[in-house]
Scaffold this motif. Structure first.
Motif, PDB file in Angstrom:
ATOM      1  N   GLU A   1     -26.461  19.499   0.185  1.00  0.00           N
ATOM      2  CA  GLU A   1     -26.866  18.488  -0.805  1.00  0.00           C
ATOM      3  C   GLU A   1     -25.761  18.265  -1.828  1.00  0.00           C
ATOM      4  O   GLU A   1     -25.462  17.116  -2.196  1.00  0.00           O
ATOM      5  N   ALA A   2     -25.135  19.361  -2.309  1.00  0.00           N
ATOM      6  CA  ALA A   2     -24.064  19.228  -3.298  1.00  0.00           C
ATOM      7  C   ALA A   2     -22.881  18.447  -2.728  1.00  0.00           C
ATOM      8  O   ALA A   2     -22.255  17.647  -3.433  1.00  0.00           O
ATOM      9  N   TRP A   3     -22.584  18.657  -1.453  1.00  0.00           N
ATOM     10  CA  TRP A   3     -21.478  17.929  -0.823  1.00  0.00           C
ATOM     11  C   TRP A   3     -21.821  16.447  -0.677  1.00  0.00           C
ATOM     12  O   TRP A   3     -20.995  15.587  -0.981  1.00  0.00           O
ATOM     13  N   GLU A   4     -23.013  16.165  -0.232  1.00  0.00           N
ATOM     14  CA  GLU A   4     -23.402  14.780   0.037  1.00  0.00           C
ATOM     15  C   GLU A   4     -23.406  13.935  -1.238  1.00  0.00           C
ATOM     16  O   GLU A   4     -23.071  12.744  -1.206  1.00  0.00           O
ATOM     17  N   TYR A   5     -23.764  14.555  -2.374  1.00  0.00           N
ATOM     18  CA  TYR A   5     -23.867  13.795  -3.615  1.00  0.00           C
ATOM     19  C   TYR A   5     -22.635  13.946  -4.505  1.00  0.00           C
ATOM     20  O   TYR A   5     -22.552  13.328  -5.560  1.00  0.00           O
ATOM     21  N   GLY A   6     -21.672  14.780  -4.101  1.00  0.00           N
ATOM     22  CA  GLY A   6     -20.486  14.994  -4.914  1.00  0.00           C
ATOM     23  C   GLY A   6     -19.358  14.038  -4.584  1.00  0.00           C
ATOM     24  O   GLY A   6     -19.297  13.460  -3.495  1.00  0.00           O
ATOM     25  N   TRP A   7     -18.439  13.852  -5.560  1.00  0.00           N
ATOM     26  CA  TRP A   7     -17.238  13.039  -5.341  1.00  0.00           C
ATOM     27  C   TRP A   7     -16.142  13.510  -6.291  1.00  0.00           C
ATOM     28  O   TRP A   7     -16.419  13.760  -7.455  1.00  0.00           O
ATOM     29  N   PRO A   8     -14.913  13.677  -5.792  1.00  0.00           N
ATOM     30  CA  PRO A   8     -14.508  13.520  -4.390  1.00  0.00           C
ATOM     31  C   PRO A   8     -15.134  14.593  -3.511  1.00  0.00           C
ATOM     32  O   PRO A   8     -15.569  15.638  -4.002  1.00  0.00           O
ATOM     33  N   LYS A   9     -15.186  14.314  -2.215  1.00  0.00           N
ATOM     34  CA  LYS A   9     -15.856  15.218  -1.300  1.00  0.00           C
ATOM     35  C   LYS A   9     -15.094  16.548  -1.207  1.00  0.00           C
ATOM     36  O   LYS A   9     -13.887  16.551  -0.969  1.00  0.00           O
ATOM     37  N   PRO A  10     -15.770  17.675  -1.401  1.00  0.00           N
ATOM     38  CA  PRO A  10     -15.109  18.975  -1.294  1.00  0.00           C
ATOM     39  C   PRO A  10     -14.547  19.215   0.111  1.00  0.00           C
ATOM     40  O   PRO A  10     -15.178  18.860   1.112  1.00  0.00           O
ATOM     41  N   ARG A  11     -13.376  19.826   0.175  1.00  0.00           N
ATOM     42  CA  ARG A  11     -12.742  20.152   1.448  1.00  0.00           C
ATOM     43  C   ARG A  11     -13.189  21.510   1.976  1.00  0.00           C
ATOM     44  O   ARG A  11     -13.067  21.794   3.161  1.00  0.00           O
ATOM     45  N   VAL A  12     -13.686  22.365   1.073  1.00  0.00           N
ATOM     46  CA  VAL A  12     -13.986  23.757   1.412  1.00  0.00           C
ATOM     47  C   VAL A  12     -15.354  24.122   0.866  1.00  0.00           C
ATOM     48  O   VAL A  12     -15.715  23.723  -0.255  1.00  0.00           O
ATOM     49  N   VAL A  13     -16.144  24.868   1.655  1.00  0.00           N
ATOM     50  CA  VAL A  13     -17.358  25.491   1.126  1.00  0.00           C
ATOM     51  C   VAL A  13     -17.233  26.997   1.320  1.00  0.00           C
ATOM     52  O   VAL A  13     -16.751  27.470   2.347  1.00  0.00           O
ATOM     53  N   VAL A  14     -17.643  27.725   0.304  1.00  0.00           N
ATOM     54  CA  VAL A  14     -17.526  29.186   0.293  1.00  0.00           C
ATOM     55  C   VAL A  14     -18.918  29.795   0.355  1.00  0.00           C
ATOM     56  O   VAL A  14     -19.832  29.367  -0.363  1.00  0.00           O
ATOM     57  N   CYS A  15     -19.087  30.779   1.221  1.00  0.00           N
ATOM     58  CA  CYS A  15     -20.339  31.521   1.264  1.00  0.00           C
ATOM     59  C   CYS A  15     -20.025  33.006   1.463  1.00  0.00           C
ATOM     60  O   CYS A  15     -18.916  33.373   1.862  1.00  0.00           O
ATOM     61  N   SER A  16     -20.996  33.841   1.180  1.00  0.00           N
ATOM     62  CA  SER A  16     -20.809  35.287   1.310  1.00  0.00           C
ATOM     63  C   SER A  16     -22.179  35.935   1.462  1.00  0.00           C
ATOM     64  O   SER A  16     -22.981  35.927   0.527  1.00  0.00           O
ATOM     65  N   PHE A  17     -22.445  36.458   2.628  1.00  0.00           N
ATOM     66  CA  PHE A  17     -23.730  37.099   2.923  1.00  0.00           C
ATOM     67  C   PHE A  17     -23.497  38.416   3.670  1.00  0.00           C
ATOM     68  O   PHE A  17     -22.654  38.438   4.569  1.00  0.00           O
ATOM     69  N   PRO A  18     -24.222  39.471   3.336  1.00  0.00           N
ATOM     70  CA  PRO A  18     -25.083  39.632   2.173  1.00  0.00           C
ATOM     71  C   PRO A  18     -24.285  39.415   0.883  1.00  0.00           C
ATOM     72  O   PRO A  18     -23.118  39.799   0.799  1.00  0.00           O
ATOM     73  N   HIS A  19     -24.944  38.825  -0.098  1.00  0.00           N
ATOM     74  CA  HIS A  19     -24.236  38.260  -1.243  1.00  0.00           C
ATOM     75  C   HIS A  19     -24.148  39.230  -2.418  1.00  0.00           C
ATOM     76  O   HIS A  19     -25.124  39.881  -2.784  1.00  0.00           O
ATOM     77  N   ASN A  20     -22.972  39.301  -2.996  1.00  0.00           N
ATOM     78  CA  ASN A  20     -22.735  40.003  -4.256  1.00  0.00           C
ATOM     79  C   ASN A  20     -22.571  38.944  -5.339  1.00  0.00           C
ATOM     80  O   ASN A  20     -21.701  38.071  -5.216  1.00  0.00           O
ATOM     81  N   PRO A  21     -23.425  38.917  -6.390  1.00  0.00           N
ATOM     82  CA  PRO A  21     -24.289  40.011  -6.825  1.00  0.00           C
ATOM     83  C   PRO A  21     -25.760  39.888  -6.425  1.00  0.00           C
ATOM     84  O   PRO A  21     -26.517  40.841  -6.593  1.00  0.00           O
ATOM     85  N   THR A  22     -26.221  38.729  -5.918  1.00  0.00           N
ATOM     86  CA  THR A  22     -27.665  38.498  -5.825  1.00  0.00           C
ATOM     87  C   THR A  22     -28.331  39.214  -4.658  1.00  0.00           C
ATOM     88  O   THR A  22     -29.556  39.241  -4.585  1.00  0.00           O
ATOM     89  N   THR A  23     -27.558  39.757  -3.725  1.00  0.00           N
ATOM     90  CA  THR A  23     -28.017  40.431  -2.498  1.00  0.00           C
ATOM     91  C   THR A  23     -28.724  39.473  -1.545  1.00  0.00           C
ATOM     92  O   THR A  23     -29.375  39.909  -0.601  1.00  0.00           O
ATOM     93  N   ALA A  24     -28.620  38.156  -1.775  1.00  0.00           N
ATOM     94  CA  ALA A  24     -29.224  37.170  -0.871  1.00  0.00           C
ATOM     95  C   ALA A  24     -28.652  37.334   0.538  1.00  0.00           C
ATOM     96  O   ALA A  24     -27.487  37.700   0.714  1.00  0.00           O
ATOM     97  N   THR A  25     -29.477  37.057   1.539  1.00  0.00           N
ATOM     98  CA  THR A  25     -29.061  37.196   2.931  1.00  0.00           C
ATOM     99  C   THR A  25     -29.266  35.879   3.673  1.00  0.00           C
ATOM    100  O   THR A  25     -29.877  34.936   3.159  1.00  0.00           O
ATOM    101  N   VAL A  26     -28.750  35.821   4.893  1.00  0.00           N
ATOM    102  CA  VAL A  26     -28.843  34.611   5.700  1.00  0.00           C
ATOM    103  C   VAL A  26     -29.134  35.013   7.142  1.00  0.00           C
ATOM    104  O   VAL A  26     -28.775  36.112   7.565  1.00  0.00           O
ATOM    105  N   GLU A  27     -29.781  34.135   7.871  1.00  0.00           N
ATOM    106  CA  GLU A  27     -30.008  34.354   9.288  1.00  0.00           C
ATOM    107  C   GLU A  27     -29.047  33.477  10.098  1.00  0.00           C
ATOM    108  O   GLU A  27     -28.516  32.487   9.605  1.00  0.00           O
ATOM    109  N   LEU A  28     -28.846  33.844  11.346  1.00  0.00           N
ATOM    110  CA  LEU A  28     -27.869  33.151  12.183  1.00  0.00           C
ATOM    111  C   LEU A  28     -28.196  31.667  12.326  1.00  0.00           C
ATOM    112  O   LEU A  28     -27.289  30.825  12.365  1.00  0.00           O
TER     113      LEU A  28
END
Length: 391
Positions: free
Chosen positions: A156-183
Motif C-alpha cells: 500500500e505504501a508503495w502504491e500510494y507513494g511518489w517517487p516510487k521506492p526502488r527498495v523494500v526492506v523486511c526482517s523476520f523474525p523482526h527486531n524489535p517487535t518479534t513479528a513473524t511471517v509465513e512463506l
C-alpha cells in the motif's frame, strides 16, 4: 567544522540507560542487564580452536578476498540447500560481509542514491532506517508489529507513494517487535516485487532463533525470489558468533555482483582465520544453532511466565532473542525513556526504550534474553517490588 550525514542522526537514546546502569553499578547495585542484544552464549569451541590454529599459520596473515574464500561460500550455499531447499551458486549468489550491518549499509549504496526512496519497517532496527539515509535516499517508514500485515502495508505504501521506492526492506523474525511471517506472505511480496521491478532486501538475522517448533522461512524459498530478492544471513545469533563479524548476502546475482564490486574497493574481507573457522563451523558444528535456540527458548519462558505472574501481560515471541513488551497502563504516560529509566533506578533492571527503534516504539520496551533463568527470575522479583500496581 561542518560534517556530512552525522548532523542528521538523532541522539542515541540507548546511551541514556547505559549511563544510568554504569552509575548504579559504581554505587554497588546489582543491575540485571536485559538491554543491549549482545549474545552471552559462547561460540562453538570447535570454531575457537580452528581460529587459533589458523591464526598461527603466517600464510593466513595476508590480505584475504573481500567476497569470502571459496570454501566458505560453498559452505553457506550447502547450508541453504539443506535447511531451506534453496540452491545457490557460491560464485555468483553468495558474498561474505563483515557482519550484516556492514553488508546492509553498503548494499544501500549500490541500490540507492539521492532522490531514491526505500520502504523500511517502523519501529525498526536502527540501521534499517539509517542505511538508506547514509546513501542519500529517503527512508519511508511502514508500520510493523503484532496484528499488522507488514507485506500489505508495504504494498500500500508503495502504491500510494511518489517517487516510487526502488527498495523494500523486511526482517523476520523482526527486531524489535518479534513479528513473524509465513512463506505464503513472502510469496505474495515476491510476486508483487517482480511485477513492479522492486528489489526486496530481507535481513534474516534470526533465521535459527525460533520457538515452539516453528521454523522461520527464507524469502529465497519463494518461486522467483532470486529475480528480485536478496537475503542477509548472519552467524551472530545462530552460532553465537557476534564479535566474529561473519555474515553473507545471498540471492539475486546482479545485486550480489554489484555489492561484490563495491566491496572490492572498500575492504579485503574478514581476517582469513575467521573465515576458515566459520567454514569449519558450518561443516562440523551445523547443529550448534539448535543448542543456542533451546537456551533462548528457556529464557523466553522464564521471562514471559515470570512477568505474567506479577500482572504484566507479555506477548510470547515466536522468534528472536527479545521480548517486545507494552508499557503497563499505570506507567504508559511516562513514555519509553522515562519508564526504562525507572526500571533501572527502582528495579535494578536495564531494558531498551522502544523509542530508540523509531517513534512507533514509544509505548514499548525491549527485553533482551541475554541473562540466564536465575538472573531473569531475579529481575522479575525486582520489578514486582519496584512497580506497585502491576496487577
Amino acid at each position: 567544522m561542518e560534517f556530512r550525514r552525522i548532523p542528521g542522526l538523532p541522539p542515541y537514546v540507548f546511551t541514556i540507560i547505559d549511563g544510568l546502569k554504569v552509575e548504579a553499578r559504581r554505587a554497588g547495585r546489582d543491575i540485571v542487564d536485559l538491554g543491549f542484544g549482545n549474545p552471552d552464549i559462547p561460540s562453538p569451541s570447535l570454531a575457537v580452536d580452528k581460529l587459533a590454529e589458523a591464526a598461527r599459520n603466517p600464510r593466513n596473515h595476508r590480505y584475504s578476498a573481500s567476497r569470502g574464500i571459496p570454501k566458505l561460500r560453498q559452505a553457506v550455499a550447502a547450508r541453504y540447500a539443506k535447511q531451506f531447499g534453496v540452491v545457490l551458486d557460491p560464485d555468483t549468489q553468495v558474498l561474505a560481509t563483515i557482519g550484516a550491518k556492514e553488508g546492509f549499509s553498503h548494499l544501500m549504496w549500490v541500490l540507492l542514491q539521492p532522490g531514491d526512496a526505500a520502504l523500511v519497517p517502523s519501529p525498526s532496527y536502527p540501521i534499517h532506517i539509517w542505511g538508506p539515509y547514509f546513501a542519500g535516499a529517503d527512508a519511508r517508514q511502514v508500520t510493523i508489529g503484532t496484528g499488522e500485515d507488514y507485506v500489505s502495508n508495504l504494498i500500500e505504501a508503495w502504491e500510494y507513494g511518489w517517487p516510487k521506492p526502488r527498495v523494500v526492506v523486511c526482517s523476520f523474525p523482526h527486531n524489535p517487535t518479534t513479528a513473524t511471517v509465513e512463506l505464503a506472505d513472502f510469496q505474495r511480496l515476491v510476486d508483487w516485487a517482480r511485477e513492479r521491478d522492486v528489489v526486496v532486501v530481507h535481513d534474516f538475522a534470526y533465521a535459527d532463533v525460533a520457538f515452539d517448533g516453528w521454523r522461520p522461512p527464507s524469502i529465497l524459498e519463494c518461486d522467483g525470489a532470486t529475480d528480485c530478492a536478496v537475503e542477509l544471513y548472519s552467524m551472530t545469533k545462530s552460532f553465537s558468533m557476534a564479535g566474529w563479524r561473519m555474515a553473507f548476502l545471498l540471492g539475486n546475482a546482479e545485486v550480489v555482483g554489484a555489492l561484490t564490486k563495491l566491496k572490492s574497493y572498500l575492504d579485503y574481507g574478514t581476517f582469513q582465520p575467521v573465515q576458515i573457522a566459520a567454514t569449519v563451523t558450518f561443516t562440523e558444528a551445523s547443529e550448534y544453532p539448535a543448542e543456542v535456540n533451546a537456551i533462548y527458548e528457556s529464557r523466553r519462558n522464564a521471562l514471559c511466565d515470570g512477568l505474567d505472574r506479577i500482572g504484566w501481560s507479555v506477548p510470547r515471541p515466536r522468534g528472536t532473542m527479545f521480548a517486545w513488551v507494552p508499557i503497563p497502563e499505570a506507567y504508559r504516560s511516562l513514555g519509553s525513556i522515562e519508564f526504562a529509566k525507572k526500571l533501572v533506578t527502582d528495579c535494578d533492571v536495564a531494558v531498551s526504550p522502544g523509542i530508540g527503534f523509531g517513534p512507533g516504539g514509544d509505548g514499548f520496551v525491549r527485553f533482551a534474553l541475554i541473562e540466564n533463568e536465575h538472573r531473569i527470575g531475579q529481575a522479575v522479583r525486582s520489578i514486582r517490588r519496584g512497580l506497585p500496581g502491576l496487577g
